[in-house]
Design a protein around this motif. Structure first.
Motif, short mmCIF file in Angstrom:
data_model
loop_
_atom_site.label_atom_id
_atom_site.label_comp_id
_atom_site.label_asym_id
_atom_site.label_seq_id
_atom_site.Cartn_x
_atom_site.Cartn_y
_atom_site.Cartn_z
N ALA A 118 -12.46 30.53 -2.41
CA ALA A 118 -11.25 31.12 -1.83
C ALA A 118 -11.66 31.98 -0.64
O ALA A 118 -11.98 33.16 -0.80
CB ALA A 118 -10.51 31.95 -2.87
N PRO A 119 -11.70 31.40 0.56
CA PRO A 119 -12.15 32.15 1.72
C PRO A 119 -11.06 33.04 2.32
O PRO A 119 -9.87 32.73 2.24
CB PRO A 119 -12.54 31.06 2.71
N PHE A 120 -11.50 34.14 2.91
CA PHE A 120 -10.63 34.90 3.79
C PHE A 120 -10.37 33.99 4.99
O PHE A 120 -11.17 33.09 5.29
CB PHE A 120 -11.30 36.20 4.22
N PRO A 121 -9.23 34.15 5.70
CA PRO A 121 -8.84 33.19 6.72
C PRO A 121 -9.91 32.84 7.74
O PRO A 121 -10.11 31.66 8.04
CB PRO A 121 -7.64 33.87 7.39
N GLU A 122 -10.65 33.80 8.25
CA GLU A 122 -11.64 33.51 9.29
C GLU A 122 -12.88 32.81 8.75
O GLU A 122 -13.71 32.33 9.51
CB GLU A 122 -12.03 34.78 10.05
N MET A 123 -13.00 32.72 7.44
CA MET A 123 -14.17 32.10 6.82
C MET A 123 -13.90 30.69 6.29
O MET A 123 -14.75 30.08 5.65
CB MET A 123 -14.68 32.99 5.68
N GLY B 92 -3.08 28.60 -9.89
CA GLY B 92 -3.79 27.72 -10.80
C GLY B 92 -5.23 28.08 -11.06
O GLY B 92 -6.08 27.20 -11.16
N LEU B 93 -5.54 29.36 -11.18
CA LEU B 93 -6.91 29.78 -11.44
C LEU B 93 -7.23 29.90 -12.91
O LEU B 93 -8.36 30.22 -13.28
CB LEU B 93 -7.18 31.14 -10.77
N SER B 94 -6.30 29.65 -13.77
CA SER B 94 -6.51 29.81 -15.20
C SER B 94 -7.68 28.95 -15.68
O SER B 94 -7.68 27.73 -15.54
CB SER B 94 -5.25 29.44 -15.97
N GLY B 95 -8.69 29.61 -16.23
CA GLY B 95 -9.85 28.91 -16.77
C GLY B 95 -10.88 28.51 -15.74
O GLY B 95 -11.93 27.99 -16.10
N ASP B 96 -10.62 28.70 -14.48
CA ASP B 96 -11.57 28.35 -13.43
C ASP B 96 -12.40 29.55 -13.01
O ASP B 96 -12.03 30.69 -13.23
CB ASP B 96 -10.85 27.83 -12.18
N GLY B 97 -13.51 29.26 -12.36
CA GLY B 97 -14.27 30.30 -11.68
C GLY B 97 -13.84 30.32 -10.23
O GLY B 97 -13.40 29.30 -9.69
N ILE B 98 -13.93 31.46 -9.60
CA ILE B 98 -13.55 31.58 -8.20
C ILE B 98 -14.63 32.37 -7.47
O ILE B 98 -15.19 33.32 -8.01
CB ILE B 98 -12.17 32.27 -8.03
N ALA C 67 -10.18 41.56 -9.19
CA ALA C 67 -9.29 42.00 -10.27
C ALA C 67 -8.05 41.13 -10.33
O ALA C 67 -7.59 40.75 -11.41
CB ALA C 67 -8.90 43.46 -10.08
N THR C 68 -7.53 40.76 -9.17
CA THR C 68 -6.35 39.91 -9.12
C THR C 68 -6.66 38.51 -9.65
O THR C 68 -5.83 37.90 -10.32
CB THR C 68 -5.82 39.83 -7.67
N ALA C 69 -7.85 38.00 -9.38
CA ALA C 69 -8.23 36.67 -9.85
C ALA C 69 -8.37 36.63 -11.37
O ALA C 69 -8.11 35.60 -11.99
CB ALA C 69 -9.54 36.25 -9.21
N ARG C 70 -8.73 37.73 -11.97
CA ARG C 70 -8.89 37.75 -13.43
C ARG C 70 -7.54 37.78 -14.15
O ARG C 70 -7.45 37.34 -15.29
CB ARG C 70 -9.73 38.95 -13.83
N GLU C 71 -6.50 38.29 -13.51
CA GLU C 71 -5.19 38.39 -14.16
C GLU C 71 -4.66 37.04 -14.65
O GLU C 71 -4.21 36.94 -15.78
CB GLU C 71 -4.17 39.06 -13.24
N PRO C 72 -4.70 35.96 -13.83
CA PRO C 72 -4.21 34.68 -14.34
C PRO C 72 -5.23 33.93 -15.19
O PRO C 72 -4.96 32.84 -15.67
CB PRO C 72 -3.86 33.90 -13.08
N GLY C 73 -6.43 34.50 -15.34
CA GLY C 73 -7.39 33.89 -16.25
C GLY C 73 -8.64 33.29 -15.64
O GLY C 73 -9.31 32.51 -16.30
N ALA C 74 -8.99 33.63 -14.40
CA ALA C 74 -10.26 33.15 -13.84
C ALA C 74 -11.39 33.71 -14.70
O ALA C 74 -11.46 34.92 -14.93
CB ALA C 74 -10.42 33.60 -12.39
N HIS C 75 -12.25 32.85 -15.21
CA HIS C 75 -13.27 33.32 -16.14
C HIS C 75 -14.52 33.85 -15.45
O HIS C 75 -15.28 34.59 -16.05
CB HIS C 75 -13.62 32.24 -17.17
N ARG C 76 -14.75 33.47 -14.21
CA ARG C 76 -15.86 34.02 -13.43
C ARG C 76 -15.37 34.30 -12.03
O ARG C 76 -14.62 33.51 -11.46
CB ARG C 76 -17.03 33.04 -13.36
N VAL C 77 -15.81 35.42 -11.46
CA VAL C 77 -15.44 35.77 -10.09
C VAL C 77 -16.70 36.15 -9.35
O VAL C 77 -17.49 36.97 -9.82
CB VAL C 77 -14.44 36.96 -10.05
#
Length: 89
Positions: free
Chosen positions: A4-9, A44-50, A71-81
């Motif tokens: 999940a890149p920031f726009p310039e990346m 759709g990050l549930s169960g995925d790593g980001i 912290a926001t990525a963990r709310e819907p269930g991202a298991h690794r950040v």
């Protein structure tokens, strides 16, 4: 894992994603007229790593979004950040 890149990346993240055989879905970043920002993560990050892809070339401007994104990525269930942050890009 999803990158999940920031726009310039986005170009760098797309190249990395092709080597890792993974998806690349950019962060949303809306700038309001009063100079506030709203950073949103892909659905759709549930169960995925980001892995957030961001440069550290201008750390003051990105410090708050980099703090909030994991912290926001963990709310819907991202298991690794993670963070991919080339500082000499």
């Amino acid at each position: 894992m999803i990158l999940a890149p920031f726009p310039e990346m986005t170009p760098l993240a797309t190249a990395i994603a092709s080597h890792l055989d993974t998806g690349c879905r950019p962060l949303g970043w809306h700038h309001f007229p009063d100079r506030e920002s709203l950073v949103t993560l892909p659905d759709g990050l549930s169960g995925d790593g980001i892995s957030v892809v961001a440069t550290l070339r201008d750390p003051d401007r990105l410090a708050l979004p980099l703090r909030i994104a994991p912290a926001t990525a963990r709310e819907p269930g991202a298991h690794r950040v993670g963070l991919i942050a080339p500082s000499l890009g």
